[in-house]
Design an enzyme around this catalytic site. Structure first.
Site, PDB file in Angstrom:
ATOM      1  N   ASP A  14       0.841  -1.196   0.000  1.00 54.97           N
ATOM      2  CA  ASP A  14       0.000   0.000   0.000  1.00 54.97           C
ATOM      3  C   ASP A  14       0.878   1.248   0.000  1.00 54.97           C
ATOM      4  O   ASP A  14       2.098   1.163  -0.161  1.00 54.97           O
ATOM      5  CB  ASP A  14      -0.966  -0.017   1.184  1.00 54.97           C
ATOM      6  CG  ASP A  14      -0.267  -0.005   2.543  1.00 54.97           C
ATOM      7  OD1 ASP A  14       0.958   0.276   2.602  1.00 54.97           O
ATOM      8  OD2 ASP A  14      -0.943  -0.274   3.546  1.00 54.97           O
ATOM      9  N   LEU A  15       0.281   2.389   0.206  1.00 60.13           N
ATOM     10  CA  LEU A  15       0.996   3.661   0.178  1.00 60.13           C
ATOM     11  C   LEU A  15       2.108   3.719   1.220  1.00 60.13           C
ATOM     12  O   LEU A  15       3.133   4.369   1.015  1.00 60.13           O
ATOM     13  CB  LEU A  15       0.003   4.815   0.390  1.00 60.13           C
ATOM     14  CG  LEU A  15       0.522   6.222   0.192  1.00 60.13           C
ATOM     15  CD1 LEU A  15       1.046   6.403  -1.225  1.00 60.13           C
ATOM     16  CD2 LEU A  15      -0.580   7.226   0.469  1.00 60.13           C
TER      17      LEU A  15
END
Length: 134
Positions: A14-15
């Site tokens: 993810d980010l």
């Protein structure tokens, strides 16, 4: 017990750069599929016969994050088995470190969605309970 290796790719993160939580479910699904294949259970043939395994319930614990390029191992074992149900313990580790743990209930169902006994050749290949989920 069955062991399955998986590498964390950029697309799995993810980010924040850690494995996105839902991807652990993909990892353990792949491990279950390979476990059945290694046991000689042909899920495509079961489907042609109108039977499939589905996840009925999952209890998951996210313990520590995995990151890009980690080599993970998914450990799968049977905790409990009935005529139409299997309860599995699945753990994802990076080396000796436990990252994720799940208790997964699988049910054998018909095309109409009704629980049904697993075929005898399937239960004989599965064996029986191998572990506790602690």
């Amino acid at each position: 017990m069955h062991l399955f290796s998986v590498r964390v790719y950029y697309e799995d993160t993810d980010l924040a750069g850690i494995v996105y939580y839902a991807n652990y479910l993909k990892f353990i699904e792949r491990a279950r599929s390979e476990w059945l294949r290694d046991l000689g259970i042909d899920q495509a043939a079961m489907k042609r016969d109108g039977l499939v395994f589905v996840v009925r319930r999952i209890e998951a614990d996210y313990i520590s994050p995995a990151r890009f390029d980690d080599e993970l191992t998914v450990q799968s074992s049977i905790h409990e088995m009935g005529a139409a149900r299997i309860i599995m313990c699945q753990k994802v580790r990076r080396g000796d470190q436990l990252l994720f743990s799940a208790v997964v209930t699988l049910v054998c169902i018909t095309e109409a969605g009704r629980p049904v006994r697993m075929p005898k050749d399937v239960t004989s290949r599965l064996g029986g309970p191998e572990s506790t989920c602690s």
